[in-house]
Design a protein around this motif. Structure first.
Motif, PDB file in Angstrom:
ATOM      1  N   THR A   9       0.960  -1.212  -0.215  1.00  0.00           N
ATOM      2  CA  THR A   9      -0.343  -0.009  -0.126  1.00  0.00           C
ATOM      3  C   THR A   9       0.912   1.365  -0.069  1.00  0.00           C
ATOM      4  O   THR A   9       0.518   2.251  -0.546  1.00  0.00           O
ATOM      5  N   HIS A  10       2.003   1.263   0.746  1.00  0.00           N
ATOM      6  CA  HIS A  10       3.043   2.152   0.701  1.00  0.00           C
ATOM      7  C   HIS A  10       4.320   1.715   0.460  1.00  0.00           C
ATOM      8  O   HIS A  10       4.644   0.601   1.089  1.00  0.00           O
ATOM      9  N   ILE A  12       8.641   3.291   0.242  1.00  0.00           N
ATOM     10  CA  ILE A  12       9.567   4.591  -0.080  1.00  0.00           C
ATOM     11  C   ILE A  12      10.870   3.823  -0.420  1.00  0.00           C
ATOM     12  O   ILE A  12      11.269   3.063   0.016  1.00  0.00           O
ATOM     13  N   SER A  86       7.471   9.658  -8.032  1.00  0.00           N
ATOM     14  CA  SER A  86       6.748   9.591  -6.608  1.00  0.00           C
ATOM     15  C   SER A  86       5.123   9.734  -6.808  1.00  0.00           C
ATOM     16  O   SER A  86       4.814  11.189  -7.616  1.00  0.00           O
ATOM     17  N   LEU A  88       0.692   7.909  -6.710  1.00  0.00           N
ATOM     18  CA  LEU A  88       0.263   6.775  -6.391  1.00  0.00           C
ATOM     19  C   LEU A  88      -0.313   6.165  -7.647  1.00  0.00           C
ATOM     20  O   LEU A  88      -0.603   6.490  -8.840  1.00  0.00           O
ATOM     21  N   THR A 108      -1.079   1.919  -4.875  1.00  0.00           N
ATOM     22  CA  THR A 108       0.211   1.888  -4.123  1.00  0.00           C
ATOM     23  C   THR A 108       0.622   3.310  -4.149  1.00  0.00           C
ATOM     24  O   THR A 108       0.938   3.692  -5.291  1.00  0.00           O
ATOM     25  N   ARG A 109       1.127   3.918  -2.707  1.00  0.00           N
ATOM     26  CA  ARG A 109       1.541   5.210  -2.924  1.00  0.00           C
ATOM     27  C   ARG A 109       3.350   4.907  -2.612  1.00  0.00           C
ATOM     28  O   ARG A 109       3.833   4.415  -1.888  1.00  0.00           O
ATOM     29  N   THR A 111       7.034   6.719  -2.614  1.00  0.00           N
ATOM     30  CA  THR A 111       7.571   7.954  -2.642  1.00  0.00           C
ATOM     31  C   THR A 111       8.751   7.763  -2.764  1.00  0.00           C
ATOM     32  O   THR A 111       9.668   6.658  -2.218  1.00  0.00           O
TER      33      THR A 111
END
Lengths: 113, 115
Positions: A9-10, A12, A86, A88, A108-109, A111
């Motif tokens: 979901t996230h 980095i 970066s 979504l 999926t975010r 960054t």
């Protein structure tokens, strides 16, 4: 329940790294499309997979690639990440890629730092 | 390839006010038209769609849209908005051939409904 499952979901990542995003389509759907949604913008079409082949592609560089598996699930790979990647990332599934709209996942975010 | 233009970036209304969000597209052939809604923290959901036939289509939650072919428009309407309609709304178009057979979105309109 969106019916389309995306993971993670996230995420980095550091500039220059590579990332893989995953998507499981809604039951009964055989086509997967990927979109990039930057903050404050509408989703931009990356590519679409059907029968394990890339059927259509939007205006994205070759750093963006994908794959579809026999069970219709799909992966989006991005190489040499840039800060501008970066966003979504949305996966949408459909039947045959035609007609009746798409079912979207929650995204999926990503960054990039 | 087709494109979609949504003229209103942010609309603020009070509850019970009427809503109309503009959407214009550019494509010379047959199109399928959609409105999607994205509530905060949720996935994109289909509000309504137009493929053919009656140009006035009704969707979920009291929304409707009218396809005006001569104006290349597909505006979204609701006679009386509720606080729960606060969300981002996207118009999308899908052409009938070649590279146009992909769902192309506008930049979206953020709707804020004040209680």
């Amino acid at each position: 329940d969106a019916g389309v499952t995306q993971s993670p979901t996230h995420l980095i990542k550091t500039r220059g790294q590579q990332v893989t995003l995953r998507c499981s389509p809604k039951s009964g759907h055989d086509t997967v499309s990927w979109y990039q949604q930057a903050l404050g913008q509408g989703p931009q079409f990356i590519f679409q997979y059907y029968e394990e082949e890339e059927r259509q592609r939007g205006n994205f560089p070759d750093r963006f690639s994908g794959h579809q598996f026999p069970n219709y699930s799909s992966e989006l790979n991005v190489n040499a990440l840039l800060l501008g990647d970066s966003a979504l990332y949305l996966c949408a599934s459909s039947l045959g890629g035609l007609g009746d709209g798409y079912t979207f996942g929650s995204g999926t975010r990503l960054t990039v730092v | 390839a087709q494109s979609v233009s949504q003229h209103n970036h942010h609309v603020i209304l009070s509850e019970a006010a009427s809503l109309e969000l503009g959407c214009n597209y550019s494509y010379g052939g047959t199109v399928n038209l959609f409105w999607y809604v994205q509530y905060p923290g949720q996935h994109l959901q289909l509000l309504l769609k137009y493929f053919s036939g009656d140009p006035l289509v009704k969707g979920i939650k009291g929304f409707e849209a009218e396809f005006i072919k001569s104006k290349f428009s597909f505006n979204l309407r609701k006679p009386s908005v509720q606080w729960s309609d606060t969300a981002e709304y996207f118009c999308a178009v899908k052409g009938s051939s070649g590279s146009a057979r992909q769902l192309t979105f506008g930049s979206g309109t953020q709707l804020t409904v004040l209680p």
